[in-house]
Design a protein around this motif. Structure first.
Motif, PDB file in Angstrom:
ATOM      1  N   ALA A  45       0.827  -1.207   0.000  1.00 38.64           N
ATOM      2  CA  ALA A  45       0.000   0.000   0.000  1.00 38.64           C
ATOM      3  C   ALA A  45       0.864   1.262   0.000  1.00 38.64           C
ATOM      4  CB  ALA A  45      -0.946  -0.009   1.200  1.00 38.64           C
ATOM      5  N   LEU A  46       1.948   1.267   0.767  1.00 37.55           N
ATOM      6  CA  LEU A  46       2.850   2.424   0.784  1.00 37.55           C
ATOM      7  C   LEU A  46       3.494   2.615  -0.592  1.00 37.55           C
ATOM      8  CD1 LEU A  46       4.591   1.966   4.248  1.00 37.55           C
ATOM      9  CD2 LEU A  46       3.030   3.827   3.596  1.00 37.55           C
ATOM     10  N   GLN A  47       3.946   1.533  -1.201  1.00 40.34           N
ATOM     11  CA  GLN A  47       4.582   1.625  -2.516  1.00 40.34           C
ATOM     12  C   GLN A  47       3.585   2.078  -3.579  1.00 40.34           C
ATOM     13  OE1 GLN A  47       6.365  -2.303  -2.720  1.00 40.34           O
ATOM     14  NE2 GLN A  47       8.352  -1.468  -2.129  1.00 40.34           N
ATOM     15  N   GLU A  48       2.360   1.570  -3.497  1.00 40.54           N
ATOM     16  CA  GLU A  48       1.330   1.962  -4.458  1.00 40.54           C
ATOM     17  C   GLU A  48       1.034   3.453  -4.349  1.00 40.54           C
ATOM     18  OE1 GLU A  48      -3.372   1.089  -5.216  1.00 40.54           O
ATOM     19  OE2 GLU A  48      -2.122  -0.596  -4.582  1.00 40.54           O
ATOM     20  N   ARG A  49       0.887   3.953  -3.117  1.00 36.03           N
ATOM     21  CA  ARG A  49       0.619   5.385  -2.926  1.00 36.03           C
ATOM     22  C   ARG A  49       1.798   6.227  -3.414  1.00 36.03           C
ATOM     23  NH1 ARG A  49       1.247   9.692  -3.269  1.00 36.03           N
ATOM     24  NH2 ARG A  49       0.453  11.495  -2.149  1.00 36.03           N
ATOM     25  N   GLU A  50       3.011   5.778  -3.121  1.00 37.15           N
ATOM     26  CA  GLU A  50       4.199   6.533  -3.513  1.00 37.15           C
ATOM     27  C   GLU A  50       4.327   6.607  -5.041  1.00 37.15           C
ATOM     28  OE1 GLU A  50       7.347   8.946  -2.130  1.00 37.15           O
ATOM     29  OE2 GLU A  50       5.728   7.988  -1.008  1.00 37.15           O
ATOM     30  N   SER A  51       3.837   5.604  -5.739  1.00 36.50           N
ATOM     31  CA  SER A  51       3.904   5.602  -7.206  1.00 36.50           C
ATOM     32  C   SER A  51       3.050   6.716  -7.814  1.00 36.50           C
ATOM     33  CB  SER A  51       3.486   4.237  -7.763  1.00 36.50           C
ATOM     34  OG  SER A  51       2.092   4.046  -7.623  1.00 36.50           O
ATOM     35  N   LEU A  52       2.109   7.242  -7.042  1.00 37.08           N
ATOM     36  CA  LEU A  52       1.264   8.349  -7.509  1.00 37.08           C
ATOM     37  C   LEU A  52       1.981   9.686  -7.421  1.00 37.08           C
ATOM     38  CD1 LEU A  52      -2.089   7.345  -5.779  1.00 37.08           C
ATOM     39  CD2 LEU A  52      -1.382   6.901  -8.148  1.00 37.08           C
TER      40      LEU A  52
ATOM     41  N   ALA B  36       9.139  13.351   5.473  1.00 39.85           N
ATOM     42  CA  ALA B  36       8.296  12.569   4.565  1.00 39.85           C
ATOM     43  C   ALA B  36       7.057  12.101   5.312  1.00 39.85           C
ATOM     44  CB  ALA B  36       9.058  11.371   4.007  1.00 39.85           C
ATOM     45  N   LEU B  37       5.940  12.090   4.618  1.00 45.29           N
ATOM     46  CA  LEU B  37       4.665  11.654   5.183  1.00 45.29           C
ATOM     47  C   LEU B  37       4.035  10.566   4.315  1.00 45.29           C
ATOM     48  CD1 LEU B  37       3.176  15.175   6.070  1.00 45.29           C
ATOM     49  CD2 LEU B  37       4.453  13.634   7.553  1.00 45.29           C
ATOM     50  N   PRO B  38       4.679   9.410   4.215  1.00 46.95           N
ATOM     51  CA  PRO B  38       4.053   8.340   3.439  1.00 46.95           C
ATOM     52  C   PRO B  38       2.741   7.927   4.102  1.00 46.95           C
ATOM     53  CG  PRO B  38       5.935   7.491   4.656  1.00 46.95           C
ATOM     54  CD  PRO B  38       5.914   8.981   4.855  1.00 46.95           C
ATOM     55  N   HIS B  39       1.771   7.578   3.283  1.00 51.10           N
ATOM     56  CA  HIS B  39       0.476   7.190   3.838  1.00 51.10           C
ATOM     57  C   HIS B  39      -0.218   6.226   2.884  1.00 51.10           C
ATOM     58  CE1 HIS B  39       0.063  10.920   1.530  1.00 51.10           C
ATOM     59  NE2 HIS B  39      -1.103  10.465   1.145  1.00 51.10           N
ATOM     60  N   ALA B  40      -1.096   5.437   3.463  1.00 51.94           N
ATOM     61  CA  ALA B  40      -1.788   4.432   2.660  1.00 51.94           C
ATOM     62  C   ALA B  40      -3.099   4.062   3.324  1.00 51.94           C
ATOM     63  CB  ALA B  40      -0.908   3.189   2.524  1.00 51.94           C
TER      64      ALA B  40
ATOM     65  N   ALA C 265       4.593   7.879   8.990  1.00 46.67           N
ATOM     66  CA  ALA C 265       3.703   7.142   8.092  1.00 46.67           C
ATOM     67  C   ALA C 265       2.324   7.021   8.720  1.00 46.67           C
ATOM     68  CB  ALA C 265       4.273   5.754   7.815  1.00 46.67           C
ATOM     69  N   LEU C 266       1.314   7.174   7.888  1.00 48.68           N
ATOM     70  CA  LEU C 266      -0.068   7.001   8.338  1.00 48.68           C
ATOM     71  C   LEU C 266      -0.718   5.851   7.584  1.00 48.68           C
ATOM     72  CD1 LEU C 266      -1.327  10.689   8.545  1.00 48.68           C
ATOM     73  CD2 LEU C 266      -0.988   9.114  10.453  1.00 48.68           C
ATOM     74  N   PHE C 267      -1.477   5.054   8.320  1.00 48.45           N
ATOM     75  CA  PHE C 267      -2.246   3.945   7.755  1.00 48.45           C
ATOM     76  C   PHE C 267      -3.694   4.191   8.130  1.00 48.45           C
ATOM     77  CE2 PHE C 267       2.018   2.506   8.641  1.00 48.45           C
ATOM     78  CZ  PHE C 267       2.386   1.902   7.451  1.00 48.45           C
TER      79      PHE C 267
ATOM     80  N   GLU D  54     -11.260  11.579   8.048  1.00 49.65           N
ATOM     81  CA  GLU D  54     -10.342  11.289   9.162  1.00 49.65           C
ATOM     82  C   GLU D  54      -8.906  11.143   8.671  1.00 49.65           C
ATOM     83  OE1 GLU D  54     -10.890  11.396  12.534  1.00 49.65           O
ATOM     84  OE2 GLU D  54     -12.761  12.247  11.771  1.00 49.65           O
ATOM     85  N   HIS D  55      -8.736  10.520   7.525  1.00 46.98           N
ATOM     86  CA  HIS D  55      -7.412  10.370   6.921  1.00 46.98           C
ATOM     87  C   HIS D  55      -6.833  11.748   6.616  1.00 46.98           C
ATOM     88  CE1 HIS D  55      -4.755   8.053   3.863  1.00 46.98           C
ATOM     89  NE2 HIS D  55      -4.282   9.265   3.974  1.00 46.98           N
ATOM     90  N   LEU D  56      -7.636  12.609   6.025  1.00 47.64           N
ATOM     91  CA  LEU D  56      -7.185  13.960   5.673  1.00 47.64           C
ATOM     92  C   LEU D  56      -6.879  14.799   6.907  1.00 47.64           C
ATOM     93  CD1 LEU D  56      -9.615  14.706   2.715  1.00 47.64           C
ATOM     94  CD2 LEU D  56      -7.235  13.923   2.612  1.00 47.64           C
ATOM     95  N   LYS D  57      -7.683  14.662   7.946  1.00 47.70           N
ATOM     96  CA  LYS D  57      -7.429  15.386   9.197  1.00 47.70           C
ATOM     97  C   LYS D  57      -6.111  14.933   9.821  1.00 47.70           C
ATOM     98  CE  LYS D  57     -12.146  16.406  10.713  1.00 47.70           C
ATOM     99  NZ  LYS D  57     -13.168  16.107  11.744  1.00 47.70           N
ATOM    100  N   ALA D  58      -5.869  13.625   9.789  1.00 47.06           N
ATOM    101  CA  ALA D  58      -4.622  13.094  10.347  1.00 47.06           C
ATOM    102  C   ALA D  58      -3.418  13.599   9.553  1.00 47.06           C
ATOM    103  CB  ALA D  58      -4.659  11.568  10.369  1.00 47.06           C
ATOM    104  N   LEU D  59      -3.508  13.581   8.231  1.00 42.91           N
ATOM    105  CA  LEU D  59      -2.422  14.101   7.401  1.00 42.91           C
ATOM    106  C   LEU D  59      -2.162  15.578   7.684  1.00 42.91           C
ATOM    107  CD1 LEU D  59      -2.891  12.547   3.842  1.00 42.91           C
ATOM    108  CD2 LEU D  59      -0.824  12.513   5.217  1.00 42.91           C
TER     109      LEU D  59
END
Length: 154
Positions: A46-53, A63-67, A101-103, A111-116
């Motif tokens: 999931a982290l790699q998939e998000r990073e590919s974007l 860095a704030l990787p998230h998935a 990193a956020l999961f 909630e994801h956006l608030k955490a980021l």
């Protein structure tokens, strides 16, 4: 929402000799598995998939990787302080040494956006980053991250 809602002391590490983004993601997933019972292989993918974007290196060594992860019920975080900065492909091209990193659940939505936003505001503070870089003890890093809950809105 506060940083302490996302992070536990067991989800913080100082990592030595991380030489690639792939290795960093494996370390983050390993910590997430131990601290939050998140499937390690799914987290790495999931982290790699998000990073590919697009890169999640936000500048100034952060860095704030998230998935989004199927099967978890709330947003969870992992913090890593790297002993040697890593070339991460950040927007400012600076190497990264502070990684949060956020999961989030697949259906987390706002909630994801608030955490980021919360983590971004916290790690945009130069004083917080300086304290994080000056400490190597996970308990001290947890204290620094969780004492900064009154950061201003973006």
């Amino acid at each position: 929402m506060e940083v302490a809602d996302l992070l536990t002391p067991g989800a913080i590490r100082v990592c030595n000799a991380v030489k690639s983004k792939k290795r960093l993601f494996q370390d983050l997933a390993e910590i997430a598995a131990a601290a939050h019972d998140i499937d390690e292989a799914i987290a790495v993918d999931a982290l790699q998939e998000r990073e590919s974007l697009g890169p999640t290196g936000v500048g100034h060594g952060v860095a704030l990787p998230h998935a989004r992860i199927d099967g978890i019920d709330s947003v969870r975080g992992v913090f890593v302080r790297l002993d040697r900065p890593l070339d991460y492909g950040s927007v400012d091209r600076a190497p990264v040494d502070l990684v949060f990193a956020l999961f989030a659940p697949v259906d987390a939505g706002v909630e994801h956006l608030k955490a980021l936003a919360l983590i971004s505001r916290t790690l945009r503070d130069p004083a917080v980053c300086a304290k994080l870089r000056a400490n190597e003890e996970p308990d001290a890093l947890f204290g620094i991250l969780t004492e900064t809950t009154d950061t201003k809105a973006a």
